[in-house]
Motif scaffolding. Structure first.
Motif, PDB file in Angstrom:
ATOM      1  N   TYR A   2       0.851  -1.181   0.000  1.00  0.00           N
ATOM      2  CA  TYR A   2       0.000   0.000   0.000  1.00  0.00           C
ATOM      3  C   TYR A   2       0.885   1.228   0.000  1.00  0.00           C
ATOM      4  O   TYR A   2       1.900   1.268   0.673  1.00  0.00           O
ATOM      5  CB  TYR A   2      -0.906   0.012   1.233  1.00  0.00           C
ATOM      6  N   PRO A   4       1.894   5.478   0.355  1.00  0.00           N
ATOM      7  CA  PRO A   4       1.884   6.404   1.473  1.00  0.00           C
ATOM      8  C   PRO A   4       0.552   7.120   1.669  1.00  0.00           C
ATOM      9  O   PRO A   4       0.323   7.718   2.702  1.00  0.00           O
ATOM     10  CB  PRO A   4       3.006   7.390   1.142  1.00  0.00           C
ATOM     11  N   ASP A   5      -0.332   7.050   0.707  1.00  0.00           N
ATOM     12  CA  ASP A   5      -1.625   7.701   0.842  1.00  0.00           C
ATOM     13  C   ASP A   5      -2.696   6.773   1.402  1.00  0.00           C
ATOM     14  O   ASP A   5      -3.840   7.182   1.574  1.00  0.00           O
ATOM     15  CB  ASP A   5      -2.086   8.240  -0.510  1.00  0.00           C
ATOM     16  N   ALA A   6      -2.343   5.531   1.690  1.00  0.00           N
ATOM     17  CA  ALA A   6      -3.326   4.578   2.220  1.00  0.00           C
ATOM     18  C   ALA A   6      -3.719   5.009   3.628  1.00  0.00           C
ATOM     19  O   ALA A   6      -2.872   5.287   4.475  1.00  0.00           O
ATOM     20  CB  ALA A   6      -2.750   3.172   2.240  1.00  0.00           C
ATOM     21  N   VAL A   7      -5.022   5.068   3.881  1.00  0.00           N
ATOM     22  CA  VAL A   7      -5.530   5.513   5.179  1.00  0.00           C
ATOM     23  C   VAL A   7      -6.430   4.431   5.751  1.00  0.00           C
ATOM     24  O   VAL A   7      -7.449   4.069   5.158  1.00  0.00           O
ATOM     25  CB  VAL A   7      -6.303   6.845   5.044  1.00  0.00           C
ATOM     26  N   ALA A  26       1.692   4.494   5.399  1.00  0.00           N
ATOM     27  CA  ALA A  26       0.229   4.486   5.563  1.00  0.00           C
ATOM     28  C   ALA A  26      -0.162   5.052   6.932  1.00  0.00           C
ATOM     29  O   ALA A  26       0.658   5.145   7.838  1.00  0.00           O
ATOM     30  CB  ALA A  26      -0.301   3.064   5.408  1.00  0.00           C
ATOM     31  N   SER A  27      -1.427   5.423   7.066  1.00  0.00           N
ATOM     32  CA  SER A  27      -1.919   5.971   8.328  1.00  0.00           C
ATOM     33  C   SER A  27      -2.818   4.964   9.035  1.00  0.00           C
ATOM     34  O   SER A  27      -3.771   4.440   8.444  1.00  0.00           O
ATOM     35  CB  SER A  27      -2.701   7.266   8.069  1.00  0.00           C
TER      36      SER A  27
END
Length: 89
Positions: A2, A4-7, A26-27
């Motif tokens: 996933y 870096p924009d996966a939340v 990811a967050s």
């Protein structure tokens, strides 16, 4: 894998098997990984603030890497678990 924009903020992975996942950047704010199998899973540069790892299983090598994450802090909003302590750090 996933990006870096996966939340995943607020998600509940209780009793899940999240094996060999790569979550770089990811967050995971406020996520529950209670009793979750996280073997060979990478949380490199992931935001783990307020996450609960109570009873989760990480291999020894993965746990060492996880404990170095600077966002491993805070308290889960519903379980009250201390993030760093629940991860075994």
């Amino acid at each position: 894998m996933y990006g870096p924009d996966a939340v995943f903020d607020g998600a509940d992975f209780t009793d899940a098997v999240v094996d060999r996942a790569y979550f770089k950047g990811a967050s995971f704010k406020g996520v529950k990984f209670v009793n979750t199998v996280l073997t060979s899973t990478s949380f490199e540069d992931a935001n783990l603030e307020d996450t609960d790892f109570t009873g989760s299983y990480l291999g020894q090598f993965d746990a060492k890497k996880l404990c170095k994450n600077p966002t491993l802090k805070g308290t889960h909003p519903t379980t009250g678990a201390d993030t760093k302590e629940s991860a075994g750090c």
